[in-house]
Design an enzyme around this catalytic site. Structure first.
Site, PDB file in Angstrom:
ATOM      1  N   CYS A 105      -6.262   1.965   5.612  1.00  0.00           N
ATOM      2  CA  CYS A 105      -6.891   0.708   6.023  1.00  0.00           C
ATOM      3  C   CYS A 105      -6.366   0.334   7.409  1.00  0.00           C
ATOM      4  CB  CYS A 105      -6.579  -0.376   5.000  1.00  0.00           C
ATOM      5  SG  CYS A 105      -4.875  -0.976   5.067  1.00  0.00           S
ATOM      6  N   CYS A 153      -2.522  -0.285   7.465  1.00  0.00           N
ATOM      7  CA  CYS A 153      -1.733   0.935   7.353  1.00  0.00           C
ATOM      8  C   CYS A 153      -1.860   1.797   8.606  1.00  0.00           C
ATOM      9  CB  CYS A 153      -2.144   1.722   6.113  1.00  0.00           C
ATOM     10  SG  CYS A 153      -1.688   0.870   4.583  1.00  0.00           S
ATOM     11  N   GLU A 194       0.924   3.891   1.761  1.00  0.00           N
ATOM     12  CA  GLU A 194       1.398   4.315   3.079  1.00  0.00           C
ATOM     13  C   GLU A 194       2.575   3.472   3.549  1.00  0.00           C
ATOM     14  OE1 GLU A 194      -1.758   3.605   2.097  1.00  0.00           O
ATOM     15  OE2 GLU A 194      -3.166   4.266   3.639  1.00  0.00           O
ATOM     16  N   HIS A 199       0.853  -1.194   0.000  1.00  0.00           N
ATOM     17  CA  HIS A 199       0.000   0.000   0.000  1.00  0.00           C
ATOM     18  C   HIS A 199       0.888   1.243   0.000  1.00  0.00           C
ATOM     19  CE1 HIS A 199      -3.858  -2.000   1.787  1.00  0.00           C
ATOM     20  NE2 HIS A 199      -3.258  -2.770   0.896  1.00  0.00           N
TER      21      HIS A 199
END
Length: 150
Positions: free
Chosen positions: A84, A87, A56, A54
C-alpha cells in the site's frame, strides 16, 4: 552471480498464519544481502490494535532492529500483496534494494496502482520492483479469506 532464489513461500506461510489469526492474509520476508532471512511477519493490525501493523511494516521494524540501522541497503523484501502507499513509503525510507510482490492490488496498492509512490520525485529511494511472484497462490489466499467474511 548466484542464481535467483525466491523467498515467497516463507511470505505465504506468514500470510496463512495471519489468516488463522483473523488478519488479512498478507505476509512479508526480509532477506539480507548474504541471503539470510532476518525478518518475517504477517499482518497484525487487529492483534496490535495498530493501523500500521501491516506485514511489511512489522518486518521492516524487525529487520532494522536486527541491522541496528534505520536503513536496509542491499536487502530484499518479499511480500504476498502489492504494498500500500504507507508501506511503499516506508520501504523507500528504509532504502530496501528490491521488492518482490505476489498479487497486485488495484484497490489499495501504492506501487503499480494508486499513487505509485516510487514514481514520485519525493520518493527518497526507488527499489527495483518485481511483481507477480507466486501471485496465484497469494490471490487464492485473499479470495478465500474474504469469501469466508461475506
Amino acid at each position: 552471480m548466484s542464481p535467483f532464489k525466491s523467498y515467497m513461500e516463507i511470505a505465504l506461510e506468514e500470510a496463512r498464519a495471519a489468516a488463522k489469526r483473523g488478519e488479512v492474509p498478507v505476509g512479508a520476508v526480509i532477506v539480507s544481502p548474504d541471503g539470510d532471512v532476518v525478518a518475517r511477519a504477517g499482518n497484525r493490525t487487529r492483534e496490535l490494535h495498530d493501523p500500521t501493523g501491516h506485514a511489511e511494516i512489522v518486518a521492516l521494524r524487525a529487520a532494522c532492529a536486527h541491522a541496528k540501522s534505520e536503513r536496509l541497503p542491499g536487502y530484499d523484501l518479499y511480500v504476498t500483496l502489492e504494498p500500500c502507499p504507507m508501506c511503499a513509503s516506508a520501504i523507500s525510507q528504509a532504502r530496501v534494494a528490491r521488492v518482490y510482490y505476489g498479487a497486485s492490488d488495484p484497490k489499495s496498492g501504492g506501487v503499480a496502482h494508486g499513487p505509485r509512490v516510487f514514481d514520485h520525485p519525493q520518493s527518497h529511494h526507488v527499489p527495483e520492483v518485481y511483481d507477480g511472484i507466486s501471485a496465484d497462490d497469494a490471490e487464492v489466499l485473499l479470495r478465500e479469506f474474504f469469501a469466508k467474511r461475506r
